[in-house]
Design a protein around this motif. Structure first.
Motif, PDB file in Angstrom:
ATOM      1  N   PRO A   1     -59.255  49.625  68.668  1.00 56.87           N
ATOM      2  CA  PRO A   1     -58.488  50.905  69.041  1.00 56.87           C
ATOM      3  C   PRO A   1     -60.549  51.972  69.483  1.00 56.87           C
ATOM      4  O   PRO A   1     -60.864  52.474  68.936  1.00 56.87           O
ATOM      5  CB  PRO A   1     -57.265  51.591  68.616  1.00 56.87           C
ATOM      6  N   ILE A   2     -60.611  52.638  70.559  1.00 57.20           N
ATOM      7  CA  ILE A   2     -61.558  52.895  70.336  1.00 57.20           C
ATOM      8  C   ILE A   2     -60.920  55.451  70.823  1.00 57.20           C
ATOM      9  O   ILE A   2     -60.337  55.305  71.382  1.00 57.20           O
ATOM     10  CB  ILE A   2     -63.139  53.404  72.010  1.00 57.20           C
TER      11      ILE A   2
ATOM     12  N   GLU B   1     -67.910  54.181  80.390  1.00 56.19           N
ATOM     13  CA  GLU B   1     -68.846  54.143  79.930  1.00 56.19           C
ATOM     14  C   GLU B   1     -68.028  53.684  78.196  1.00 56.19           C
ATOM     15  O   GLU B   1     -68.891  52.309  77.710  1.00 56.19           O
ATOM     16  CB  GLU B   1     -69.844  54.951  79.784  1.00 56.19           C
ATOM     17  N   ALA B   2     -67.346  53.383  77.819  1.00 59.84           N
ATOM     18  CA  ALA B   2     -67.117  52.914  76.441  1.00 59.84           C
ATOM     19  C   ALA B   2     -66.349  51.645  76.547  1.00 59.84           C
ATOM     20  O   ALA B   2     -66.531  50.757  75.639  1.00 59.84           O
ATOM     21  CB  ALA B   2     -65.844  53.960  75.870  1.00 59.84           C
TER      22      ALA B   2
ATOM     23  N   ARG C   1     -56.765  63.183  67.843  1.00 57.23           N
ATOM     24  CA  ARG C   1     -55.693  61.462  67.831  1.00 57.23           C
ATOM     25  C   ARG C   1     -55.712  60.561  69.666  1.00 57.23           C
ATOM     26  O   ARG C   1     -54.457  59.769  69.724  1.00 57.23           O
ATOM     27  CB  ARG C   1     -54.698  61.379  67.062  1.00 57.23           C
ATOM     28  N   ARG C   2     -56.212  60.788  70.304  1.00 54.92           N
ATOM     29  CA  ARG C   2     -56.437  60.847  71.490  1.00 54.92           C
ATOM     30  C   ARG C   2     -57.774  58.801  71.782  1.00 54.92           C
ATOM     31  O   ARG C   2     -57.674  59.309  70.733  1.00 54.92           O
ATOM     32  CB  ARG C   2     -56.413  60.834  72.826  1.00 54.92           C
ATOM     33  N   LEU C   3     -56.418  57.538  71.637  1.00 54.27           N
ATOM     34  CA  LEU C   3     -57.406  56.668  71.991  1.00 54.27           C
ATOM     35  C   LEU C   3     -56.730  55.769  73.044  1.00 54.27           C
ATOM     36  O   LEU C   3     -56.527  56.230  74.219  1.00 54.27           O
ATOM     37  CB  LEU C   3     -56.300  55.545  70.772  1.00 54.27           C
ATOM     38  N   LEU C   4     -57.986  55.248  73.615  1.00 46.41           N
ATOM     39  CA  LEU C   4     -58.833  54.169  74.879  1.00 46.41           C
ATOM     40  C   LEU C   4     -58.214  52.454  73.858  1.00 46.41           C
ATOM     41  O   LEU C   4     -58.573  52.453  73.077  1.00 46.41           O
ATOM     42  CB  LEU C   4     -59.832  54.268  74.629  1.00 46.41           C
TER      43      LEU C   4
ATOM     44  N   LEU D   1     -55.487  51.500  78.315  1.00 48.49           N
ATOM     45  CA  LEU D   1     -53.458  52.427  78.035  1.00 48.49           C
ATOM     46  C   LEU D   1     -54.690  53.728  77.779  1.00 48.49           C
ATOM     47  O   LEU D   1     -55.539  53.312  76.287  1.00 48.49           O
ATOM     48  CB  LEU D   1     -53.199  52.416  77.279  1.00 48.49           C
ATOM     49  N   TRP D   2     -54.155  54.559  77.904  1.00 49.45           N
ATOM     50  CA  TRP D   2     -55.344  55.912  77.188  1.00 49.45           C
ATOM     51  C   TRP D   2     -53.658  56.507  76.521  1.00 49.45           C
ATOM     52  O   TRP D   2     -51.965  56.793  76.364  1.00 49.45           O
ATOM     53  CB  TRP D   2     -55.126  57.014  77.708  1.00 49.45           C
TER      54      TRP D   2
END
Length: 221
Positions: free
Chosen positions: A196-197, A71-72, A204-207, A175-176
């Motif tokens: 970054p999403i 979705e993101a 602090r996890r980013l897509l 990338l996660w």
């Protein structure tokens, strides 16, 4: 002494968790998630698929965080390789939420390969394939890719070079990552990096999504 395997989350809990990540839910997908977690918890007693043992945390960390990308970003149908798939994350959750994806699960550990094949069979997922190889050995089996993704690989420079190579020709990488990895990855000049999403409910996890410059310009790698 017999170990008691915990039950997977209820359908209502799964729907609520997915709702927190703004992921639309359908009954068949909720059942697939529930069945997947049940298989994972059973196999995890003998094969180290995830260090997380709590079913609710498995739901949030492995399923919701993986599916959030659909979705993101947003993620469309196409050909996706999940490199270093391990327990199947993010590839199989993305396949569940985007059934039209053609998914390749790249995993060199034979016990994990066996597990992944079992999940695909039990869930009846067509268009999902396990490749028992190291990703560096792959070429025409997966190419050309729309998406190359990794959630726990760690060796970013080698992976990014492989993904944009002529034999793979991935259009995008997903990338996660943790926040500390962001600066290192953004130094890679062969990809155009989106902002970054932030992944909801994570520390602090980013897509991070990169688009291959060679696919944009038509230049050779």
């Amino acid at each position: 002494m017999t170990t008691t395997i915990p039950a997977p989350p209820s359908a209502a809990v799964i729907r609520r968790a997915l709702g927190e990540f703004k992921i639309p839910t359908f009954d068949d997908q909720v059942l697939q998630i529930q069945q997947y977690i049940k298989i994972l918890l059973t196999w995890n007693e003998k094969v180290n698929l995830t260090a997380i043992r709590d079913p609710l945390e498995i739901l949030y960390r492995h399923f919701c965080e993986s599916m959030y990308a659909a979705e993101a970003i947003p993620l469309k149908n196409g050909r996706l390789a999940d490199v270093g798939s391990g327990g199947g994350f993010p590839g199989l959750p993305l396949k569940i939420v985007r059934p039209g994806l053609q998914v390749f699960l790249v995993e060199s550990n034979i016990k994990k390969v066996t597990f992944l094949a079992e999940v695909i069979r039990e869930l009846g997922l067509s268009g999902a394939q396990v490749l028992a190889r190291r990703y560096e050995e792959l070429g025409e089996e997966v190419a050309p890719l729309d998406y190359a993704c990794s959630r726990a690989l760690g060796e970013f420079p080698a992976f990014l070079e492989w993904a944009r190579s002529q034999q793979i020709a991935a259009k995008q990488v997903i990338l996660w990552i943790g926040g500390r990895d962001l600066v290192e990855i953004q130094k890679t000049q062969t990809w155009d990096w989106s902002e970054p999403i932030e992944v909801p409910h994570s520390l602090r996890r980013l897509l991070l999504v990169g688009t291959s410059k060679s696919s944009i310009t038509g230049a050779s790698p």
